[in-house]
Enzyme design. Structure first.
Site: not given
Ligand code: GAL
Length: 388
Positions: A129, A164-165, A186
């Site tokens: 992430d 996230w691109g 998301d």
């Molecule tokens: C976001 C991610 C989600 C999930 C989340 C966990 O940044 O896009 O898919 O992994 O964090 O905290």
């Protein structure tokens, strides 16, 4: 070994949309058993992935990140063994910053020791992430660093990049060794969110930047969430849950554009409608077609289509010469949508045999074009074969 992974889009299940950080081993074991009992594993959904929330709050430097002993009393190695014994592959989560998005220890500065630990536990996939990345750090370098650390473990570990691109990551994802890379924010269980995700898909040139061993990832499948689950409709986009037709649209498009198929609903609550979608054999075959050519947007009636059009026609060439055509209606009323054969590489004088992949039946022969009246916020998908 590594570059032979993900020759077709990876499939599996991830804990985030249903449980958020509220993970516990007992429930997760039930989930895995349920996935297997309901035929998801056999259908190809084989990566069982923990998302954020499995980590211990304290890091002991030199040993790699640790797991929360209360949430995983038998230990991560034992949990991985349990998954492997069932026939799953084991996915885990970390983050390129100093903390994960839920504020657990992340891998910034500890990439090599964390990767080694994941390999010890028998991990087969790492989702990485993008929260809490120091301002002066170069994101691309950090993703390369974890990719390198994973390769140096010597274990084939599928690398799932989740920035996230940002920073036009589609142009450098492959250089990190990522096998899949997120292209937007998301997914949630609402129509409004689905439209946002569709717009992120439209911004990436999929045919240029997505293919075998490195696929663009528009995030989880939402089919089966039915308004439940911890993040089902969290945040700004709160509204009625997306519902059957939208789940069907999302699944169809994901199969066509070679998106990873990572389910996110609670499998213990799977309904027969959910199975109709996620276990649609003909569409899974489209997703897993060995040519791995992502669908492209076609022209309609001489007009160039854009991803913002309310009606879109997507086409995916398959390895055996068949072409799958998806007619997607984003309008709130039924609409007739047409795909002309000259936009697919055929001639207007050609005739094809068409199979409806949702009705599961042949619809006979068409010449020059195929069309259908598509209900509001729904789709029709046909597999076409040219008659010679
Ligand atoms: C976001 C991610 C989600 C999930 C989340 C966990 O940044 O896009 O898919 O992994 O964090 O905290």
């Amino acid at each position: 070994m590594q570059d032979l992974m993900a020759q077709t889009p990876p499939m599996g299940w991830n804990s985030w949309n249903t449980f958020m950080e509220d993970l516990d081993e007992k429930t997760l074991r039930e989930v895995a058993i349920s996935l297997k009992e309901q035929g998801f594993l056999e259908a190809g959904y084989n990566y069982f992935c923990l998302d954020d929330g499995w980590e211990d709050k304290n890091r002991h430097v030199g040993q790699g990140v640790d797991y929360d002993k209360k949430k995983f009393p038998s230990g991560m190695k034992a949990f991985g063994d349990f998954l492997h014994d069932l026939g799953f592959k084991f996915g885990i989560y970390s983050c390129a910053g100093t903390l994960t998005c839920c504020n657990y220890p992340a891998s910034y500065g500890y990439e090599y020791e964390d990767a080694a630990r994941f390999a010890e536990w028998g991990v087969d996939l790492v989702k990485y992430d993008n929260c809490h990345v120091p301002d002066d750090a170069n994101g691309m370098f950090l993703y390369r660093r974890m990719g390198q650390a994973l390769r140096e473990t010597g274990r084939p570990i599928l690398y799932s990049m989740c920035n996230w691109g940002f920073d036009a990551s589609e142009t450098w994802a492959r250089s990190t060794g990522a096998h899949i890379y997120r292209i937007g924010l998301d997914s949630r269980d609402t129509w409004e969110n689905f439209e946002t995700v569709l717009n992120s898909i439209g911004k990436v040139n999929l045919t240029a930047y997505s293919g075998a061993s490195c696929f663009a990832d528009p995030d989880f499948l939402i089919a089966g969430m039915n308004g439940e689950g911890a993040v089902s409709n969290l945040g700004e986009e709160i509204g009625p849950n997306a519902g059957y037709n939208v789940y069907k649209m999302q699944f169809s498009l994901w199969c066509m554009i070679c998106a990873p198929l990572i389910m996110s609903h609670d499998p213990r609550k799977t309904t027969s409608d959910t199975k109709n979608i996620l276990l649609n054999k003909e569409l899974l075959e489209v997703s897993q077609d060995p040519a791995s050519i992502p669908a492209y947007l076609c022209k309609i009636d001489k007009q160039e289509e854009t991803h913002r059009s309310k009606n879109t026609v997507w086409a995916k060439p398959l390895h055996n010469g068949d072409i799958v055509v998806g007619l997607f209606n984003r309008n709130d009323r039924p609409t007739i949508i047409t795909a002309a054969f000259n936009s697919l590489g055929w001639l207007m004088s050609d005739t094809v045999e068409a199979c409806d992949l949702w009705e599961h039946k042949s619809i006979g022969v068409s010449r020059g074009y195929i069309n259908a009246e598509v209900p509001a916020r729904d789709c029709a998908v046909f597999r076409l074969r040219r008659k010679k």
